[in-house]
Structure formats: C-alpha cells, structure tokens
Enzyme design. Structure first.
Site, PDB file in Angstrom:
ATOM      1  N   HIS A 135      -2.957   2.806   7.633  1.00 22.07           N
ATOM      2  CA  HIS A 135      -1.638   3.383   7.926  1.00 22.07           C
ATOM      3  C   HIS A 135      -1.613   4.887   7.611  1.00 22.07           C
ATOM      4  O   HIS A 135      -1.176   5.692   8.426  1.00 22.07           O
ATOM      5  CB  HIS A 135      -0.535   2.667   7.138  1.00 22.07           C
ATOM      6  N   HIS A 140      -0.798   8.846   9.885  1.00 23.48           N
ATOM      7  CA  HIS A 140      -0.183  10.130   9.515  1.00 23.48           C
ATOM      8  C   HIS A 140      -1.049  11.364   9.765  1.00 23.48           C
ATOM      9  O   HIS A 140      -0.520  12.420  10.107  1.00 23.48           O
ATOM     10  CB  HIS A 140       0.195  10.127   8.023  1.00 23.48           C
ATOM     11  N   GLU A 181       8.216   8.111  10.248  1.00 25.67           N
ATOM     12  CA  GLU A 181       7.651   6.762  10.292  1.00 25.67           C
ATOM     13  C   GLU A 181       7.913   6.039  11.610  1.00 25.67           C
ATOM     14  O   GLU A 181       7.037   5.361  12.126  1.00 25.67           O
ATOM     15  CB  GLU A 181       8.174   5.917   9.121  1.00 25.67           C
ATOM     16  N   SER A 200       0.459   3.083  13.846  1.00 23.55           N
ATOM     17  CA  SER A 200      -0.580   2.357  13.117  1.00 23.55           C
ATOM     18  C   SER A 200      -0.386   0.843  13.218  1.00 23.55           C
ATOM     19  O   SER A 200      -1.095   0.083  12.564  1.00 23.55           O
ATOM     20  CB  SER A 200      -0.601   2.798  11.642  1.00 23.55           C
TER      21      SER A 200
HETATM   22  N1  HBI Z   1       4.015   6.529  -2.012  1.00 27.68           N
HETATM   23  N2  HBI Z   1       1.803   6.412  -1.391  1.00 27.68           N
HETATM   24  C1  HBI Z   1       3.100   6.508  -1.051  1.00 27.68           C
HETATM   25  N3  HBI Z   1       3.421   6.608   0.265  1.00 27.68           N
HETATM   26  C2  HBI Z   1       4.724   6.698   0.659  1.00 27.68           C
HETATM   27  O1  HBI Z   1       4.999   6.789   1.884  1.00 27.68           O
HETATM   28  C3  HBI Z   1       5.727   6.719  -0.323  1.00 27.68           C
HETATM   29  C4  HBI Z   1       5.336   6.616  -1.677  1.00 27.68           C
HETATM   30  N4  HBI Z   1       6.264   6.615  -2.643  1.00 27.68           N
HETATM   31  C5  HBI Z   1       7.673   6.741  -2.328  1.00 27.68           C
HETATM   32  C6  HBI Z   1       7.994   6.779  -0.895  1.00 27.68           C
HETATM   33  N5  HBI Z   1       7.060   6.802   0.011  1.00 27.68           N
HETATM   34  C7  HBI Z   1       9.413   6.717  -0.378  1.00 27.68           C
HETATM   35  O2  HBI Z   1      10.152   5.822  -1.159  1.00 27.68           O
HETATM   36  C8  HBI Z   1      10.081   8.068  -0.212  1.00 27.68           C
HETATM   37  O3  HBI Z   1       9.694   8.605   1.046  1.00 27.68           O
HETATM   38  C9  HBI Z   1      11.586   7.947  -0.257  1.00 27.68           C
HETATM   39 FE    FE Z   2       3.812   6.162   6.071  1.00 28.72          FE
END
Ligand code: HBI
Ligand code: FE
Length: 293
Positions: A135, A140, A181, A200
């Site tokens: 993913h 990304h 997303e 993805s």
């Molecule tokens: N951590 N690794 C990872 N990837 C994410 O997309 C991610 C995260 N922690 C918090 C989060 N996204 C979301 O809760 C925030 O975008 C609000």
């Molecule tokens: Fe993502």
C-alpha cells in the site's frame, strides 16, 4: 490498505509496536525479506499493473515508470529515496506499521514518507488493516514523484500538527482520506484514480470507477470536511477533482476559519447526497445495501 487505521490508532494497537527510535523509524532490513514475501509483492504488483492502464491517472503511471519498482522484488527504500529525493525532495523511511498521528505528521511535514516495512500475508491479498509496504510504496510513492502531490502531502503534515492543537483533526483527516487515499480525478479520457488506497487495491479500483453503487461527486472542501468515511469497506462516495492542481490551491488555504464554519454544520453520512452537490454519478447504493442486510 489503511482501513480501520483511525480505529486501530485510537484503540492503542499501534502501541503494540515498541519503537526503537523516537521517530518510530526502523531499518527496512531488505536482506531479510524471504522468497515468499517477494512472491507476495510479485502477485500484487503484477495484478495491479495489468489493471491500472486506463484507470490510474497519467501522473501515477509516469511516477511509477520513473521509479526503481518492478514485479520481481519488494523495493529497497534507499534506491527509491535516491530517485524520489532528486525529483521532489521526498524520502521513504521504514516504520513497523501504524505510527501515532503526531509522529506521522512530523514525518510528512519534513518530506519523509513513513512506509510499512512488512508485507501482508498471502491470505490477506485484498484486505488488511495496517498499511503495509505494498500500500505505502506502490500506492503512495509514485504520486509523491509529482510536485503538486509532494507539496500537498507535506502541507497535510504541517496542517495535521496544527489541527491536532486546535482539536479539529477529524475534519482534516477527512480531506486526506477523500483526496490522498480515495480521490478520483477527471482527465481527458475519463475518470481516473489518484487515491493511493484505491490504486493499491484490485477490487476497489474496479469498484470506484466502474461499479453502479457509489456516488461520484465533485470535490468541495467544506462538504468533504463534514463527511464521515468508511474505514472497513469500499467508500460509498468518491469525490472528484478536475485536475491535480486543485490540490495545490488546497495546500494554501487557511483552514482555521473553515474549521469554525464546518463545526456549526451537521455531519454527513458516507452515502448522503445534498441538493447543492454537483453529482457526476448518483450511486444506486446496491453494494452497501446488500452488505447491511
Ligand atoms: N501511520 N504508518 C502510518 N500511516 C498512516 O497513513 C497513518 C499513520 N498514523 C496515523 C494516520 N495515518 C492517520 O490517522 C492520520 O492521517 C489522521
Ligand atoms: Fe495510505
């Protein structure tokens, strides 16, 4: 895919990973991937590469072609970062999975994309709760090769830290969700995917573009900020931008007065359609109706 991400974070499962470092980064440990893990990457990569021509946006395809990504093995983040940093100044760093919001935002604000080090198991090809290397990297990194997306995601990191202090992260997270997303974009030859959660996912790529069930509605910032999203299933509504430059404008908007206005409006359910929406496709909602019964 990153479904259930907010739930998982809220319920503290992310804390199950003990961070080695304060910024939660870890070594990718590329040499330690097994042949089975590379084979899972190959299955996912091959399936998605066949599906995406004519479905992913042009910028995704171009980003993909310029990166050291292929079917044969899970990519080495150092090699990705070499190419990516020259193009847009971003790096890919390894994390064990979900990281706390403020850690996530701090990385993005500094143009480091935290990518899950692990790969899903062979019995989870279509669904998993934490963002894995497929993913994060396949979904990304090609978009981060585009200067507008590069700036937009950095602005989200900066905005996220600020929104957290203001207590309005929920509204900002919806903007990220429905753009980075799960966003769709209108291009010359039709509707295309730019959202990483869609691109993805084999089944959601087909669902988002071709299924009769979901609504496809013109992106509007305040509208999106009010709209709840689904974390455990396909989206009921996709928001469509006219071109990626629309996101560049968003990166420069002062969100503070908008948060205040949005706080006074009612929240919307994922499938709601409003009389002043610009509806590109009115979904028949059949998919989620069947799931509910
Ligand atoms: N951590 N690794 C990872 N990837 C994410 O997309 C991610 C995260 N922690 C918090 C989060 N996204 C979301 O809760 C925030 O975008 C609000
Ligand atoms: Fe993502």
């Amino acid at each position: 895919m990153q479904r259930q991400l907010n739930e998982v974070v809220k319920h503290g499962l992310a804390a199950a990973h003990t961070p080695e470092r304060a910024d939660w980064t870890t070594d990718q440990g590329w040499d330690r991937y097994t042949a089975e893990e590379h084979a899972i990457w190959k299955t996912l990569y091959t399936r998605q590469s066949k599906l995406l021509p004519g479905r992913a946006c042009d910028e995704f395809v171009q980003g993909m072609q310029a990166l050291p990504l292929g079917a044969e093995s899970i990519p080495d983040f150092r090699r990705l970062s070499d190419v990516l940093s020259k193009r847009t100044g971003w790096q890919v760093v390894a994390v064990p999975g979900l990281v706390p919001d403020e850690v996530f935002f701090d990385h993005l604000a500094n143009r480091r994309f935290p990518a899950g080090q692990f790969i899903r198991r062979a019995d989870q090809l279509d669904y998993l709760e934490e963002p894995d290397v497929f993913h994060d990297v396949f979904g990304h990194v090609p978009m981060l090769m585009h200067p507008v997306i590069a700036d937009y995601i950095q602005a989200y990191g900066v905005g996220g830290l600020r929104a957290q202090r203001l207590g309005v992260l929920t509204s900002l997270a919806r903007v990220y969700w429905y753009t980075v997303e799960f966003g769709l974009v209108e291009q010359k030859r039709g509707l295309r995917i730019y959202g990483s959660g869609i691109v993805s996912s084999y089944s959601e790529s087909l669902f988002a573009l071709e299924n009769r069930s979901p609504n496809r509605i013109r992106f509007n910032l305040e509208r999106v900020m009010r709209t709840q999203y689904r974390i455990d299933d396909f989206q009921e509504t996709y928001f469509v931008i006219r071109n990626l430059d629309e996101l560049l404008e968003l990166a420069h908007v002062d969100f503070a007065p908008i948060y205040e206005r949005v706080a006074r409006l009612t929240e919307l359910e994922p499938g709601d359609v409003l009389s002043d929406d610009t509806v590109l496709t009115r979904g028949d909602r059949s998919y989620h109706a069947a799931r509910r019964s």
